[in-house]
Design an enzyme around this catalytic site. Structure first.
Site, PDB file in Angstrom:
ATOM      1  N   HIS A 106       0.581  -1.159  -0.350  1.00 16.34           N
ATOM      2  CA  HIS A 106       0.345   0.253  -0.183  1.00 16.34           C
ATOM      3  C   HIS A 106       0.934   1.315   0.216  1.00 16.34           C
ATOM      4  O   HIS A 106       0.564   2.466   0.333  1.00 16.34           O
ATOM      5  CB  HIS A 106      -0.863   0.156   1.006  1.00 16.34           C
ATOM      6  CG  HIS A 106      -2.220   0.797   1.213  1.00 16.34           C
ATOM      7  ND1 HIS A 106      -2.389   1.902   2.120  1.00 16.34           N
ATOM      8  CD2 HIS A 106      -3.032   1.188   0.844  1.00 16.34           C
ATOM      9  CE1 HIS A 106      -3.735   2.560   1.709  1.00 16.34           C
ATOM     10  NE2 HIS A 106      -3.820   1.856   0.437  1.00 16.34           N
ATOM     11  N   LYS A 129       3.090   4.605  -1.161  1.00 16.25           N
ATOM     12  CA  LYS A 129       2.956   5.351  -2.451  1.00 16.25           C
ATOM     13  C   LYS A 129       4.824   6.540  -2.247  1.00 16.25           C
ATOM     14  O   LYS A 129       4.260   7.153  -1.031  1.00 16.25           O
ATOM     15  CB  LYS A 129       1.627   6.567  -1.952  1.00 16.25           C
ATOM     16  CG  LYS A 129       0.829   5.179  -2.636  1.00 16.25           C
ATOM     17  CD  LYS A 129      -0.355   5.144  -2.118  1.00 16.25           C
ATOM     18  CE  LYS A 129      -1.895   4.018  -2.565  1.00 16.25           C
ATOM     19  NZ  LYS A 129      -1.799   3.858  -1.285  1.00 16.25           N
ATOM     20  N   HIS A 162      -8.599  11.082  -0.556  1.00 15.88           N
ATOM     21  CA  HIS A 162      -7.489   9.837  -0.314  1.00 15.88           C
ATOM     22  C   HIS A 162      -6.607  10.413   0.604  1.00 15.88           C
ATOM     23  O   HIS A 162      -5.590   9.079   0.639  1.00 15.88           O
ATOM     24  CB  HIS A 162      -7.352   9.363  -1.751  1.00 15.88           C
ATOM     25  CG  HIS A 162      -6.890   8.099  -1.875  1.00 15.88           C
ATOM     26  ND1 HIS A 162      -5.541   7.714  -2.379  1.00 15.88           N
ATOM     27  CD2 HIS A 162      -7.580   7.007  -2.023  1.00 15.88           C
ATOM     28  CE1 HIS A 162      -4.967   6.536  -1.995  1.00 15.88           C
ATOM     29  NE2 HIS A 162      -6.696   5.755  -1.909  1.00 15.88           N
ATOM     30  N   LYS A 197      -4.095  10.716   4.478  1.00 17.08           N
ATOM     31  CA  LYS A 197      -4.234  10.518   5.350  1.00 17.08           C
ATOM     32  C   LYS A 197      -3.389  10.602   6.272  1.00 17.08           C
ATOM     33  O   LYS A 197      -1.700  11.031   5.570  1.00 17.08           O
ATOM     34  CB  LYS A 197      -3.830   8.519   5.495  1.00 17.08           C
ATOM     35  CG  LYS A 197      -4.625   7.597   4.522  1.00 17.08           C
ATOM     36  CD  LYS A 197      -3.927   7.439   2.960  1.00 17.08           C
ATOM     37  CE  LYS A 197      -5.321   6.324   2.740  1.00 17.08           C
ATOM     38  NZ  LYS A 197      -4.891   6.050   1.139  1.00 17.08           N
TER      39      LYS A 197
END
Length: 617
Positions: free
Chosen positions: A278, A280, A508, A510
């Site tokens: 997950h 990025k 999107h 966090k």
């Protein structure tokens, strides 16, 4: 067929053209795959045209046509129940009226489909000026009052046009805005359908990060969960670097991998159920050094250009002058280099060894961020403190203001996320006992109800978003999970971002922080790929001696001690902010009977686009 508006008709036709264009592109690709290996001269990147480039490469109406297998970050879409579009006119005729409806994108339209241009008008800047000239030419036939009225109207329209054009230009070149952003290095993205984000100097578009003004690129690496390969290569082509070596580390990819001589593909294996890659991140090697970008966006056009995303962009780290590579050489006060090397080693892949060697060769002493990562596995002894929420607890306990433990009014933690996992039977089980305890540096009582808020959009937030129900495509929280933890709703808060003009752009991004009760200060700020879940942050086992993590995650933790030299960050309500959060303070509670966005429930109420929502099967 009757349409409520030209815009509705345009949307319907655009979807048809998108599908037609997609099929044509696939056919063309199968016949000429070699063309993707060559940079295109039409994709030139300059600071003065970054918005135009954004519109060119965002593709197919802002939606990704990528279809992935079901997963927690999959993209459910709306059920478009608007009437079917009108029959296309033959021989380029616009219809019996002779007038074509205007394209919703006006002179900035990125579409190249000839049929689209036959059916919709596209006034250019020159056309607009010609129209003004024509209006002025007819003034002789009117009386003085009419001429004055038309003159005022013309001036207002001209000013409005100038304003629209101005909003599509950055106030400064990106390299200058990047310099201004230090030592924080934080950016949000510009959202195509939310004009208020265009002229925010602390926003970027994806191809800004490949701008040649940042450095002459030698090679790069992209670490991500979902990637649309065609879209990614269009971004690289826009900067004329599509032929440079690229390592692509991913979880899922579409379309099927093609033969790119310059790309090395590495699909990260999933070790545990509910686990995934997950992370990025972007690594850029220049002739003058190395840059690291840690962010929250999948490499999909809709993620990059419509959803609210966050980016941390490092300064350029120069190569170590004496040629002595190693972990101890060129370390930062935060231990960033050592932590990054430890994270890359955790992949246990030869594909990443080259980048391990490159990191060792560079000087990270100017880095002011702490790297916070999660890697899958059962972590014990000293390694337990290196990952997940236990790493946060250790860092905060070492570097937070010591007076925090004795303040009368305790600060509270804010979790802002795009997905929520199964957290247990009540707030004390994991949210309070583990995560909140770590987010407060270990200063809180693990048996008490946590002082924590969770910023997550509710149904109305999504319905009224710039994309309507489709805005919820990045929010995969499900009703079966929500039903087991209704207690969480009293901790949930709405997505409101009027200060950053992006309440209508679904998050999107966090982020995690801890703020004072008066909302004037924050003790830290963290940007990460990790959502609110045990899989991302880990769960303690064996009486606290073992931390079990399922996913790869990566983020940066910014502490006042390292960034500003103070003990707290000033927020906007202080009057002289160091940092601005992506959402508004004070937070907005859910109203009674409000439910969070749940991706698997149908919505019969129509959104701002006039659509209902059909849950994915």
């Amino acid at each position: 067929m009757a349409y409520k508006s030209d815009e509705e008709m345009a949307r319907r036709l655009q979807r048809e053209f998108d599908e037609e264009a997609r099929r044509a592109e696939e056919a063309e690709d199968s016949a000429a795959e070699w063309s993707l290996l060559m940079p295109h001269s039409s994709h030139k990147m300059s600071d003065s045209s970054e918005e135009e480039e954004m519109m060119k490469i965002r593709g197919r109406g802002g939606r990704s046509d990528v279809s992935f297998s079901p997963c927690a970050d999959s993209r459910p879409g709306p059920s478009h129940k608007s009437p079917q579009g009108p029959q296309r006119q033959e021989d380029g005729q616009a219809g019996t009226s002779g007038a074509k409806p205007p394209c919703r994108y006006g002179s900035s339209c990125y579409r190249k489909n000839p049929q689209h241009h036959l059916e919709f008008s596209h006034p250019t800047e020159g056309d607009e000026e010609d129209e003004d000239d024509e209006d002025e030419g007819s003034e002789d036939e009117e009386d003085g009052e009419g001429r004055e009225s038309r003159k005022r109207k013309g001036e207002e329209e001209t000013q409005a046009k100038k304003k629209r054009r101005t909003m599509q230009r950055p106030s400064k070149p990106f390299i200058d805005r990047l310099a201004d952003s230090q030592p924080f290095g934080l950016f949000l993205n510009k959202c195509y359908s939310v004009e208020g984000t265009y002229n925010d100097s602390s926003c970027l578009v994806l191809n800004d990060l490949l701008n040649p003004a940042l450095g002459k690129l030698v090679e790069s690496a992209q670490l991500t969960f979902l990637v649309d390969l065609k879209f990614l290569m269009e971004v690289y082509e826009s900067a004329n670097v599509a032929d440079k070596p690229l390592l692509l580390v991913y979880g899922e990819i579409c379309p099927t991998k093609k033969i790119y001589r310059n790309i090395t593909f590495y699909k990260v294996p999933v070790r545990y159920r509910y686990g995934r890659h997950h992370t990025k991140a972007m690594f850029f090697l220049y002739e003058t050094g190395m840059r690291i970008v840690i962010h929250t966006s999948n490499l999909l056009s809709n993620d990059c250009f419509e959803k609210t995303q966050g980016y941390w962009v490092s300064p350029v780290f120069p190569k170590i002058e004496n040629g002595e590579a190693g972990i101890s050489q060129g370390e930062s006060p935060t231990g960033f280099k050592r932590d990054l090397l430890e994270y890359l080693d955790a992949y246990q892949s030869t594909h990443l060894q080259h980048w391990v060697d490159l990191v060792e060769m560079h000087d990270f002493s100017e880095c002011r961020a702490v790297l916070v990562a999660s890697v899958p596995g059962y972590h014990t002894k000293e390694m337990k403190d290196e990952w997940g929420h236990i790493k946060i607890k250790r860092i905060l306990s070492e570097h937070l203001d010591p007076s925090l433990e004795s303040v009368e009014e305790q600060p509270y933690s804010i979790v802002q996320c795009s997905s929520i996992g199964s957290l247990g039977k009540d707030a004390k089980e994991w949210l309070g006992k583990e995560l909140h305890h770590s987010l407060s540096g270990g200063y809180t009582d693990t048996d008490a109800n946590p002082k924590i808020c969770v910023v997550y959009p509710n149904e109305e937030d999504v319905r009224n978003s710039s994309e309507g129900w489709e805005g919820g495509s990045c929010l995969p929280y499900r009703s079966d999970v929500d039903n087991k933890q209704r207690w969480l709703r009293r901790y949930m808060r709405c997505w409101r971002s009027e200060g950053r003009q992006r309440s209508r752009s679904m998050p999107h991004i966090k982020t995690y922080t801890q703020v004072t009760p008066d909302h004037k200060h924050a003790y830290y700020f963290m940007l990460t790929s990790a959502n609110l879940s045990k899989a991302a942050w880990g769960v303690l086992q064996k009486k606290g001696d073992q931390l079990f993590i399922r996913a790869f995650e990566l983020g940066v933790l910014l502490l006042p001690k390292f960034v500003t030299g103070g003990t707290k960050f000033r927020l906007p309500l202080s009057g002289d902010p160091d940092i601005t959060l992506p959402y508004d303070l004070p937070l907005t509670p859910y109203s009674p009977n409000t439910r969070p966005w749940l991706s698997d429930l149908e919505k019969k109420k129509r959104d701002v686009m006039g659509n209902t929502y059909k849950a994915p099967q």
